[in-house]
Design an enzyme around this catalytic site. Structure first.
Site, PDB file in Angstrom:
ATOM      1  N   SER A 126       0.846  -1.198   0.000  1.00  0.00           N
ATOM      2  CA  SER A 126       0.000   0.000   0.000  1.00  0.00           C
ATOM      3  C   SER A 126       0.877   1.243   0.000  1.00  0.00           C
ATOM      4  O   SER A 126       0.525   2.274  -0.572  1.00  0.00           O
ATOM      5  CB  SER A 126      -0.896   0.015   1.239  1.00  0.00           C
ATOM      6  OG  SER A 126      -1.848  -0.998   1.136  1.00  0.00           O
TER       7      SER A 126
ATOM      8  N   GLY B 164      -0.445  11.904   0.392  1.00  0.00           N
ATOM      9  CA  GLY B 164       0.747  12.373   1.078  1.00  0.00           C
ATOM     10  C   GLY B 164       0.755  12.041   2.552  1.00  0.00           C
ATOM     11  O   GLY B 164       0.113  11.089   2.986  1.00  0.00           O
TER      12      GLY B 164
ATOM     13  N   ARG C 224     -14.013  11.067   5.977  1.00  0.00           N
ATOM     14  CA  ARG C 224     -14.303  10.007   5.003  1.00  0.00           C
ATOM     15  C   ARG C 224     -15.525   9.157   5.303  1.00  0.00           C
ATOM     16  O   ARG C 224     -16.236   8.740   4.403  1.00  0.00           O
ATOM     17  CB  ARG C 224     -13.111   9.063   4.974  1.00  0.00           C
ATOM     18  CG  ARG C 224     -12.340   9.226   3.747  1.00  0.00           C
ATOM     19  CD  ARG C 224     -11.121   8.390   3.794  1.00  0.00           C
ATOM     20  NE  ARG C 224     -10.073   9.208   3.215  1.00  0.00           N
ATOM     21  CZ  ARG C 224      -8.840   8.835   3.102  1.00  0.00           C
ATOM     22  NH1 ARG C 224      -8.460   7.667   3.558  1.00  0.00           N
ATOM     23  NH2 ARG C 224      -7.975   9.624   2.538  1.00  0.00           N
TER      24      ARG C 224
ATOM     25  N   ARG D 154     -10.128   6.819  10.416  1.00  0.00           N
ATOM     26  CA  ARG D 154      -8.810   7.468  10.265  1.00  0.00           C
ATOM     27  C   ARG D 154      -8.922   8.800   9.541  1.00  0.00           C
ATOM     28  O   ARG D 154      -9.601   8.913   8.520  1.00  0.00           O
ATOM     29  CB  ARG D 154      -7.892   6.542   9.483  1.00  0.00           C
ATOM     30  CG  ARG D 154      -6.528   7.127   9.194  1.00  0.00           C
ATOM     31  CD  ARG D 154      -5.678   6.140   8.427  1.00  0.00           C
ATOM     32  NE  ARG D 154      -6.245   5.898   7.117  1.00  0.00           N
ATOM     33  CZ  ARG D 154      -5.734   6.363   5.974  1.00  0.00           C
ATOM     34  NH1 ARG D 154      -4.647   7.104   5.988  1.00  0.00           N
ATOM     35  NH2 ARG D 154      -6.298   6.076   4.824  1.00  0.00           N
TER      36      ARG D 154
ATOM     37  N   LEU E  45       0.589   7.052   6.862  1.00  0.00           N
ATOM     38  CA  LEU E  45       2.035   7.008   6.610  1.00  0.00           C
ATOM     39  C   LEU E  45       2.778   7.603   7.795  1.00  0.00           C
ATOM     40  O   LEU E  45       3.839   7.129   8.194  1.00  0.00           O
ATOM     41  CB  LEU E  45       2.372   7.766   5.315  1.00  0.00           C
ATOM     42  CG  LEU E  45       1.976   7.036   4.031  1.00  0.00           C
ATOM     43  CD1 LEU E  45       2.130   7.947   2.813  1.00  0.00           C
ATOM     44  CD2 LEU E  45       2.814   5.765   3.839  1.00  0.00           C
TER      45      LEU E  45
HETATM   46  P1  FAD Z   1       2.319  -1.873   3.425  1.00  0.00           P
HETATM   47  O1  FAD Z   1       2.879  -0.684   2.798  1.00  0.00           O
HETATM   48  O2  FAD Z   1       1.023  -2.363   2.919  1.00  0.00           O
HETATM   49  O3  FAD Z   1       3.379  -3.040   3.301  1.00  0.00           O
HETATM   50  C1  FAD Z   1       3.105  -4.343   3.791  1.00  0.00           C
HETATM   51  C2  FAD Z   1       4.047  -5.324   3.118  1.00  0.00           C
HETATM   52  O4  FAD Z   1       3.947  -6.575   3.784  1.00  0.00           O
HETATM   53  C3  FAD Z   1       3.679  -5.581   1.660  1.00  0.00           C
HETATM   54  O5  FAD Z   1       4.818  -5.360   0.880  1.00  0.00           O
HETATM   55  C4  FAD Z   1       3.266  -7.049   1.628  1.00  0.00           C
HETATM   56  O6  FAD Z   1       3.684  -7.700   0.450  1.00  0.00           O
HETATM   57  C5  FAD Z   1       4.005  -7.608   2.828  1.00  0.00           C
HETATM   58  N1  FAD Z   1       3.350  -8.796   3.390  1.00  0.00           N
HETATM   59  C6  FAD Z   1       2.053  -8.965   3.716  1.00  0.00           C
HETATM   60  N2  FAD Z   1       1.845 -10.199   4.189  1.00  0.00           N
HETATM   61  C7  FAD Z   1       3.046 -10.840   4.157  1.00  0.00           C
HETATM   62  C8  FAD Z   1       3.480 -12.145   4.492  1.00  0.00           C
HETATM   63  N3  FAD Z   1       2.628 -13.087   4.930  1.00  0.00           N
HETATM   64  N4  FAD Z   1       4.788 -12.455   4.328  1.00  0.00           N
HETATM   65  C9  FAD Z   1       5.669 -11.543   3.858  1.00  0.00           C
HETATM   66  N5  FAD Z   1       5.306 -10.292   3.495  1.00  0.00           N
HETATM   67  C10 FAD Z   1       4.011  -9.945   3.657  1.00  0.00           C
HETATM   68  N6  FAD Z   1      -1.946   6.758   3.706  1.00  0.00           N
HETATM   69  C11 FAD Z   1      -1.484   8.011   3.914  1.00  0.00           C
HETATM   70  O7  FAD Z   1      -1.091   8.357   5.037  1.00  0.00           O
HETATM   71  N7  FAD Z   1      -1.438   8.893   2.861  1.00  0.00           N
HETATM   72  C12 FAD Z   1      -1.848   8.571   1.604  1.00  0.00           C
HETATM   73  O8  FAD Z   1      -1.770   9.381   0.697  1.00  0.00           O
HETATM   74  C13 FAD Z   1      -2.352   7.255   1.387  1.00  0.00           C
HETATM   75  N8  FAD Z   1      -2.808   6.885   0.157  1.00  0.00           N
HETATM   76  C14 FAD Z   1      -3.182   5.585  -0.042  1.00  0.00           C
HETATM   77  C15 FAD Z   1      -3.558   5.183  -1.328  1.00  0.00           C
HETATM   78  C16 FAD Z   1      -3.875   3.851  -1.558  1.00  0.00           C
HETATM   79  C17 FAD Z   1      -4.303   3.431  -2.938  1.00  0.00           C
HETATM   80  C18 FAD Z   1      -3.821   2.918  -0.500  1.00  0.00           C
HETATM   81  C19 FAD Z   1      -4.146   1.476  -0.739  1.00  0.00           C
HETATM   82  C20 FAD Z   1      -3.471   3.320   0.782  1.00  0.00           C
HETATM   83  C21 FAD Z   1      -3.154   4.655   1.020  1.00  0.00           C
HETATM   84  N9  FAD Z   1      -2.796   5.087   2.289  1.00  0.00           N
HETATM   85  C22 FAD Z   1      -2.358   6.367   2.480  1.00  0.00           C
HETATM   86  C23 FAD Z   1      -2.643   4.133   3.389  1.00  0.00           C
HETATM   87  C24 FAD Z   1      -1.145   3.799   3.538  1.00  0.00           C
HETATM   88  O9  FAD Z   1      -0.551   3.756   2.271  1.00  0.00           O
HETATM   89  C25 FAD Z   1      -0.937   2.474   4.218  1.00  0.00           C
HETATM   90  O10 FAD Z   1      -1.696   2.391   5.389  1.00  0.00           O
HETATM   91  C26 FAD Z   1       0.534   2.305   4.602  1.00  0.00           C
HETATM   92  O11 FAD Z   1       1.348   2.500   3.476  1.00  0.00           O
HETATM   93  C27 FAD Z   1       0.759   0.945   5.195  1.00  0.00           C
HETATM   94  O12 FAD Z   1       2.142   0.744   5.316  1.00  0.00           O
HETATM   95  P2  FAD Z   1       2.662  -0.574   6.006  1.00  0.00           P
HETATM   96  O13 FAD Z   1       4.146  -0.468   6.069  1.00  0.00           O
HETATM   97  O14 FAD Z   1       1.940  -0.814   7.264  1.00  0.00           O
HETATM   98  O15 FAD Z   1       2.193  -1.733   4.999  1.00  0.00           O
HETATM   99  C1  SIN Z   2      -5.784   9.752  -0.796  1.00  0.00           C
HETATM  100  O1  SIN Z   2      -4.875  10.242  -1.460  1.00  0.00           O
HETATM  101  O2  SIN Z   2      -6.985  10.047  -0.923  1.00  0.00           O
HETATM  102  C2  SIN Z   2      -5.444   8.721   0.226  1.00  0.00           C
HETATM  103  C3  SIN Z   2      -5.061   9.370   1.474  1.00  0.00           C
HETATM  104  C4  SIN Z   2      -5.169   8.401   2.614  1.00  0.00           C
HETATM  105  O3  SIN Z   2      -5.690   7.308   2.478  1.00  0.00           O
HETATM  106  O4  SIN Z   2      -4.750   8.796   3.707  1.00  0.00           O
END
Ligand code: FAD
Ligand code: SIN
Length: 529
Positions: free
Chosen positions: A45, A52, A285, A381, A387
């Site tokens: 994600s 941002g 949201r 949220r 992020l």
């Molecule tokens: P992730 O970035 O999801 O990474 C998790 C990783 O774990 C993945 O690479 C996956 O392959 C790996 N994984 C999962 N299960 C296993 C397993 N069993 N074994 C090994 N590896 C595994 N948030 C914001 O604050 N601002 C934004 O602008 C924003 N925009 C977004 C837009 C989209 C389209 C999406 C989907 C989300 C957005 N979010 C945003 C939310 C935010 O991006 C995520 O909550 C955040 O990036 C999560 O980071 P993370 O490190 O927890 O997990």
């Molecule tokens: C977005 O750019 O609308 C995603 C932002 C977020 O999920 O925090």
């Protein structure tokens, strides 16, 4: 078992989104780090994030204001101490990201800050409309030259290895690593002094989601099986504006578009958001997604529309070039026409119950980022707080790990695959997967009722029995790992929703349409289910 099936490390990090990558960077000077990811490092994600990262940067803004907006969006359920702790570290995190090469947009020599729903100020630092990719690339470049970090792509963690903790009361267990499936479908036994789950969210539980394929809730399911408590899993956030198009697979249209002036309209071209909230398109949201859902049902229409024309061609091309380009490839021009949108599952506010440094109730095991639930997001949220939470938690998690005594890695049992027979076909896995996602979308969506939730629970139990019967008889595959986790997380979501006898934030029940006077988290523990 041959020797290569066993590996040993100081720090095992599962998942390489923002939270996993920063934790790896922090721990590398202190020991061997093994970073495993079930796909490519870009399948997260984090890489998809558009809008941002929220942070108090402008002189007109204040920590107090960011705290207030977060609490308000969270509908009374946020833990205020956690909110203060995370929000107050935003400025430091942004400056560190700049130092490692994240090229945030700048206007007149200052960071350009955009706006999103629920924020009373412009406070979202961004890199055009591909902020997550830029942050991920900077973090990956930071760890790439570090020899202490071994990176394994295409390795899926199956389960944590938890054993009774020596010298502790009976029943207390410690995590000593994980079983991990290699791309050759061999199970590796990885022993570690400390294990960090950074596995992201669970959007794939639903049919329509903005999330990447990897978001099957693996970390939440593994932590549950290891004995951890799970908190507030009924709060799945639906993003109001995901593309409605047969070839668009729920591509996100960033909330920053509305922050810069885009409007929500129906097929007849009428705005409707002010009928629901005085903040109009920039309400939090949960309110916007429910309003769109209500309008679609009331009018019997398949979608609503996002009209980005008020932003103007030049600003769209400058700030939203990627979204603009991807839409053009689908034959849609947001400069010239409204774009069809629907709400889709986007972010799981609940998860493994932890403190801000990611400590779980199992010694030696941490959970951080979207997999965790610290209390920051409450019942909904605030945009772009995720992020921020990932990076603050990664920082605090690494610091906490370094305060722990360095235990000897236990001799852990190897994966037991005796009695396993090859499967004749894999179609059952695909069918179960589709069924779960359909059940969740039909019965556990934006608007819920007791009857629908109970129906979902009954159907999920049948699938759960089929999966259990299949799981221990056949060789483990990534599809099977994900299916088992997806079903478990779906069940925990339904159970959490059934336990909340009120409507609050993202959980709206027709049986209890009002918020209750008593405010409490939903905590599920494996002993009580
Ligand atoms: P992730 O970035 O999801 O990474 C998790 C990783 O774990 C993945 O690479 C996956 O392959 C790996 N994984 C999962 N299960 C296993 C397993 N069993 N074994 C090994 N590896 C595994 N948030 C914001 O604050 N601002 C934004 O602008 C924003 N925009 C977004 C837009 C989209 C389209 C999406 C989907 C989300 C957005 N979010 C945003 C939310 C935010 O991006 C995520 O909550 C955040 O990036 C999560 O980071 P993370 O490190 O927890 O997990
Ligand atoms: C977005 O750019 O609308 C995603 C932002 C977020 O999920 O925090």
């Amino acid at each position: 078992m041959n020797q290569r099936s066993r590996m040993e490390t100081d720090f095992l990090i599962i998942g390489s989104g923002a939270s996993g990558l920063l934790t790896a960077a922090r721990l590398a000077p202190h020991g061997r780090v093994l970073l495993v990811n079930k796909g490519r490092f870009q399948d997260s994600s984090t890489w998809y994030a558009q809008g941002g990262i929220a942070s108090v940067i402008s002189d007109h803004d204040s920590i107090e204001s960011h705290v207030r907006d977060t609490l308000e969006a969270g509908a009374g359920l946020c833990h205020e101490d956690v909110v203060r702790s995370i929000v107050s570290q935003g400025d430091r995190i942004i400056h560190e990201l700049i130092e490692i090469g994240t090229g945030f947009d700048v206007d007149d020599g200052q960071l350009h800050l955009t706006r999103e729903g629920g924020h009373s100020h412009r406070r979202i630092a961004h890199v055009q409309d591909a902020s997550g990719r830029a942050i991920g690339e900077a973090l990956l470049a930071q760890i790439a030259p570090q020899p202490q970090i071994q990176r394994l792509e295409d390795h899926a963690a199956i389960d944590l290895i938890c054993l009774p903790e020596p010298g502790k009361a009976s029943g207390q267990r410690r995590c000593y690593g994980a079983y991990v499936l290699s791309p050759e479908e061999k199970v590796l036994t990885i022993s570690a002094r400390h294990t960090v789950l950074a596995t992201g969210g669970a959007g794939k539980v639903y049919m329509y989601t903005s999330n990447p394929h990897a978001a099957s809730g693996d970390g939440i399911a593994m932590a549950w099986r290891a004995g951890c408590s799970i908190m507030n899993l009924e709060f799945m956030q639906f993003h109001p504006t995901c593309l409605f198009h047969p070839r668009g697979s729920n591509m996100l249209l960033s909330e920053a578009l509305r922050g810069e002036g885009a409007l929500l309209i129906n097929k007849a071209g009428q705005r409707f958001m002010f009928n629901y909230d005085e903040r109009g398109e920039l309400a939090p949201r949960d309110i916007v997604a429910r309003a769109i859902d209500h309008e679609m049902k009331k009018r019997g229409e398949d979608c609503m529309y996002l009209d980005a024309r008020p932003i103007g061609r030049e600003s769209i091309q400058r700030q939203f070039p990627n979204i603009h380009e991807r839409l053009l490839q689908l034959g849609l021009d947001m400069v010239a026409e409204p774009i069809p949108i629907v709400p889709a599952a986007h972010y799981i506010c609940g998860g493994v119950q932890t403190d801000v440094s990611g400590r779980t109730s199992v010694a030696g095991l941490y959970a951080i980022g979207e997999t965790a639930c610290t209390g920051l997001h409450g019942a909904n949220r605030l945009a772009s707080n995720s992020l921020l939470e990932c990076l603050v938690m990664a920082d605090l998690c690494a610091a906490d790990i370094l305060t722990q005594p360095s235990l000897t890695v236990a001799q852990v049992p190897a994966w037991d695959d005796s009695g396993i027979v090859p499967e004749s076909e894999r179609i059952q896995i695909k069918q179960n997967w589709d069924e779960i996602r359909a059940i969740m979308s039909h019965y556990v969506g934006i608007v819920r009722s007791n009857e629908r939730l109970r129906r979902a629970r009954r159907r999920l139990r049948v699938i759960q029995e089929e999966i259990s019967a299949y799981y221990w008889k056949h060789p483990v595959t990534q599809d099977l790992i994900e299916l088992r986790n997806l079903e478990l997380v779906a069940e925990l979501m339904v159970q959490s929703a059934l336990q909340r006898h009120e409507s609050r934030g993202l959980h709206f029940s027709t049986d209890y349409p009002e918020p209750s006077e008593t405010i409490s988290d939903t905590v599920l523990t494996p002993d009580t289910m």
